[in-house]
Write an enzyme that holds these catalytic residues in place. Structure first.
Site, PDB file in Angstrom:
ATOM      1  N   ASN A 124     -60.005   6.901  21.264  1.00 47.02           N
ATOM      2  CA  ASN A 124     -60.658   6.811  19.954  1.00 47.02           C
ATOM      3  C   ASN A 124     -60.602   8.138  19.191  1.00 47.02           C
ATOM      4  O   ASN A 124     -60.302   8.165  18.000  1.00 47.02           O
ATOM      5  CB  ASN A 124     -62.113   6.376  20.122  1.00 47.02           C
ATOM      6  N   THR A 169     -48.613   2.437 -29.805  1.00 46.89           N
ATOM      7  CA  THR A 169     -49.880   1.994 -29.214  1.00 46.89           C
ATOM      8  C   THR A 169     -49.915   0.485 -29.414  1.00 46.89           C
ATOM      9  O   THR A 169     -49.370  -0.029 -30.398  1.00 46.89           O
ATOM     10  CB  THR A 169     -51.112   2.629 -29.881  1.00 46.89           C
ATOM     11  N   HIS A 170     -50.506  -0.231 -28.472  1.00 48.79           N
ATOM     12  CA  HIS A 170     -50.510  -1.703 -28.508  1.00 48.79           C
ATOM     13  C   HIS A 170     -49.083  -2.260 -28.572  1.00 48.79           C
ATOM     14  O   HIS A 170     -48.875  -3.350 -29.089  1.00 48.79           O
ATOM     15  CB  HIS A 170     -51.297  -2.246 -29.709  1.00 48.79           C
ATOM     16  N   SER A 291     -25.063  -7.698 -12.235  1.00 48.38           N
ATOM     17  CA  SER A 291     -25.488  -9.075 -11.996  1.00 48.38           C
ATOM     18  C   SER A 291     -24.352  -9.817 -11.313  1.00 48.38           C
ATOM     19  O   SER A 291     -23.177  -9.579 -11.614  1.00 48.38           O
ATOM     20  CB  SER A 291     -25.824  -9.741 -13.337  1.00 48.38           C
ATOM     21  N   LYS A 297     -23.868  -7.325 -17.452  1.00 58.86           N
ATOM     22  CA  LYS A 297     -25.214  -6.804 -17.224  1.00 58.86           C
ATOM     23  C   LYS A 297     -25.225  -5.399 -16.636  1.00 58.86           C
ATOM     24  O   LYS A 297     -24.412  -5.039 -15.795  1.00 58.86           O
ATOM     25  CB  LYS A 297     -25.992  -7.739 -16.277  1.00 58.86           C
ATOM     26  N   ASN A 299     -28.344  -3.584 -15.046  1.00 60.27           N
ATOM     27  CA  ASN A 299     -29.755  -3.849 -14.762  1.00 60.27           C
ATOM     28  C   ASN A 299     -30.487  -2.599 -14.274  1.00 60.27           C
ATOM     29  O   ASN A 299     -29.943  -1.826 -13.491  1.00 60.27           O
ATOM     30  CB  ASN A 299     -29.882  -4.957 -13.704  1.00 60.27           C
ATOM     31  N   GLU A 304     -37.382  -1.441 -11.995  1.00 55.08           N
ATOM     32  CA  GLU A 304     -38.145  -2.663 -11.692  1.00 55.08           C
ATOM     33  C   GLU A 304     -38.744  -2.590 -10.294  1.00 55.08           C
ATOM     34  O   GLU A 304     -39.873  -3.022 -10.058  1.00 55.08           O
ATOM     35  CB  GLU A 304     -37.236  -3.881 -11.829  1.00 55.08           C
ATOM     36  N   LYS A 339     -52.767   1.924  10.543  1.00 54.55           N
ATOM     37  CA  LYS A 339     -51.487   2.647  10.545  1.00 54.55           C
ATOM     38  C   LYS A 339     -50.361   1.936   9.800  1.00 54.55           C
ATOM     39  O   LYS A 339     -49.659   2.576   9.007  1.00 54.55           O
ATOM     40  CB  LYS A 339     -51.107   3.000  11.986  1.00 54.55           C
TER      41      LYS A 339
HETATM   42  N1  ARG Z   1     -53.761   1.923  19.503  1.00 54.16           N
HETATM   43  C1  ARG Z   1     -55.120   2.194  19.221  1.00 54.16           C
HETATM   44  C2  ARG Z   1     -55.309   2.389  17.708  1.00 54.16           C
HETATM   45  O1  ARG Z   1     -54.374   2.598  17.059  1.00 54.16           O
HETATM   46  C3  ARG Z   1     -55.570   3.418  19.941  1.00 54.16           C
HETATM   47  C4  ARG Z   1     -57.035   3.486  20.157  1.00 54.16           C
HETATM   48  C5  ARG Z   1     -57.449   2.447  21.130  1.00 54.16           C
HETATM   49  N2  ARG Z   1     -58.807   2.588  21.488  1.00 54.16           N
HETATM   50  C6  ARG Z   1     -59.406   1.690  22.241  1.00 54.16           C
HETATM   51  N3  ARG Z   1     -60.658   1.904  22.500  1.00 54.16           N
HETATM   52  N4  ARG Z   1     -58.795   0.630  22.665  1.00 54.16           N
HETATM   53  O2  ARG Z   1     -56.409   2.296  17.191  1.00 54.16           O
END
Ligand code: ARG
Length: 475
Positions: A124, A169-170, A291, A297, A299, A304, A339
């Site tokens: 953690n 503007t607008h 295109s 074209k 593009n 975009e 992540k």
């Molecule tokens: N892979 C976990 C994460 O990204 C790591 C931490 C996991 N902690 C746990 N108490 N299982 O959060």
């Protein structure tokens, strides 16, 4: 079949390296493993995991949890693990996550002493530390990309001081401005983006390591030394908060979402200006796409996609906030989902920023088309201002010029071609004002307040932005 009691039980099949499992009679089901595994996403944290682990080994050494010899073994082992990971050892690995992977490889390098590494540490505080370290680097990278786009806009603005076009503007032609001025209006938001990232960076640089699972480490590790060793600015104040805190991810995702929004607005404007209807700019061949059906074209896919990808980054932010909002303090596995969102946002901007910079750098500007779009109605405010100078209150002058505009539309002539007599009939000063109108350049120079579109103001802005985006400028 049960083995006969006299025979030794056959060894269990080689279990994958796990950081837990003693209390379970069987390992996780395939379905749980597939859901739970984060290695396919978090493998990219390995350099940070190794760095933080080495700092942790030092900290354990200082409190006597590992002997000096073990400390050396672990540190050298971690270096070898890093080499193996740099050679691709994470590819296809079946481990649960990057922390398990690093520990397994460490066992392979140094044997049983590897089992001491995780003393007083939890995944953690480990994952929060790794992710913060990764984010610090990623901020520096994206900041460099933003600054590069800023420099490109400034360089193009330097060439665009004399190109005049309607400011909108607008979506309606409003007043004449310089092309440089329009480009700089897209550069200033990038200055704010960099400030926002620099501010968020301060809070990213707080150290969770030493928080344990939630209540602090069971060993008196020196967190201040850890902080120094890992380049953090401060130590997180509460272990329960530190392990469950992903505010830094949310803040950074917000800052990135706003970068995306700014890119999207720039892109939207350039898509419009590159249309045949406007024809103000033309993308270079190497930043245009064709295109499959329409041979003619050209593009603006690059723009975009910049516009669309901003939606994706915003989605990352919303997904994170939605994930966080129901969680109690401390770590919940929900936090593993931070992540993919954070990586995606940085990856997306890592693609978009250089492409937009390249497209802007190579853009051709058609100053004649811009000039041709300056129609006389854009002088309406100049006329109203001239009336004010001859003593007419602005509200009245606004009404008078409005009537003049109506008269021009009725008789089908441009505003500056309404006969002076017809203008004078509306108000004596209006005829004089009409005769007094100078060039478009005069019109723009008439608005010389700081921050306006005048040459002096644009020059000042150019100088300020050159400094703001200087290659050496740090966050
Ligand atoms: N892979 C976990 C994460 O990204 C790591 C931490 C996991 N902690 C746990 N108490 N299982 O959060």
């Amino acid at each position: 079949m049960a083995a006969r009691p006299t025979e030794p039980a056959p060894p269990p099949p080689a279990a994958p390296h796990q950081m837990w499992g003693g209390r379970f009679s069987v390992g996780p089901s395939e379905a749980l493993d597939a859901l739970n595994r984060s290695l396919p996403v978090d493998h990219r944290l390995w350099p940070q995991d190794v760095t933080a682990s080495k700092a942790w080994v030092h900290a354990l050494g200082r409190v006597g949890v590992v002997t000096p010899i073990e400390e050396t073994q672990l540190l050298e082992g971690l270096d070898r693990v890093a080499e193996r990971l740099a050679d691709g050892a994470a590819v296809g690995a079946a481990d649960e996550d990057v922390h398990t992977l690093v520990e397994r490889l460490l066992y392979a390098e140094v044997g049983a002493v590897a089992g001491k590494l995780h003393t007083g540490r939890s995944r953690n505080d480990q994952v929060a530390t790794d992710l913060r370290l990764w984010t610090l680097q990623a901020i520096d990278q994206v900041d460099g990309d933003i600054a590069a786009l800023g420099r490109t806009l400034v360089a193009r603005a330097q060439d665009g001081v004399d190109a005049l076009l309607p400011g909108y503007t607008h979506g309606q032609r409003a007043q004449p401005v310089r092309w440089a001025y329009v480009l700089l209006a897209h550069a200033w938001p990038l200055v704010r983006d960099r400030q926002r990232l620099a501010d968020a960076r301060r809070r990213v640089a707080e150290l969770p390591l030493g928080s344990g699972a939630l209540a602090g480490s069971g060993f008196p590790v020196d967190r201040v030394l850890l902080k120094e060793a890992l380049g953090f600015r401060a130590v997180c104040a509460n272990a329960l908060d530190a392990t469950g805190d992903r505010d830094f991810v949310a803040e950074v995702l917000f800052a990135l979402s706003l970068v995306g929004t700014h890119l999207s607005r720039l892109a939207a404007e350039l898509v419009l200006y590159s249309s045949a209807e406007f024809g103000f700019v033309r993308l270079s061949d190497d930043f245009s796409t064709g295109s499959s059906l329409l041979p003619q074209k050209r593009n603006p896919d690059v723009l975009e996609l910049a516009r669309a990808k901003s939606g994706r980054v915003l989605g990352d932010l919303v997904a994170l906030l939605t994930t966080l909002k129901g969680l109690p303090a401390g770590y919940s596995k929900d936090l593993q989902e931070d992540k993919p969102l954070l990586f995606d946002a940085f990856d997306t901007l890592g693609l978009v920023l250089p492409a937009v910079s390249g497209a802007v750098a190579a853009l051709t500007v058609d100053a004649e088309r811009m000039h041709a779009a300056l129609d006389a109605s854009l002088r309406a405010t100049d006329l109203a201002d001239l009336l004010v100078e001859s003593g007419v209150p602005f509200r009245e002058s606004h009404g008078l010029v409005g009537r003049l505009v109506r008269e021009a539309e009725r008789s089908g002539v441009p505003l500056d071609h309404v006969p002076i007599a017809a203008a004078a009939a509306l108000h004596p000063a209006l005829g004089a004002a009409l005769a007094q109108l100078g060039t478009w350049e005069d019109s723009i120079e008439g608005r010389a307040t700081p921050g306006g579109a005048s040459r002096a103001s644009v020059d000042e802005q150019l100088a300020a932005l050159q400094l703001a985006f200087a290659a050496t400028g740090s966050t």
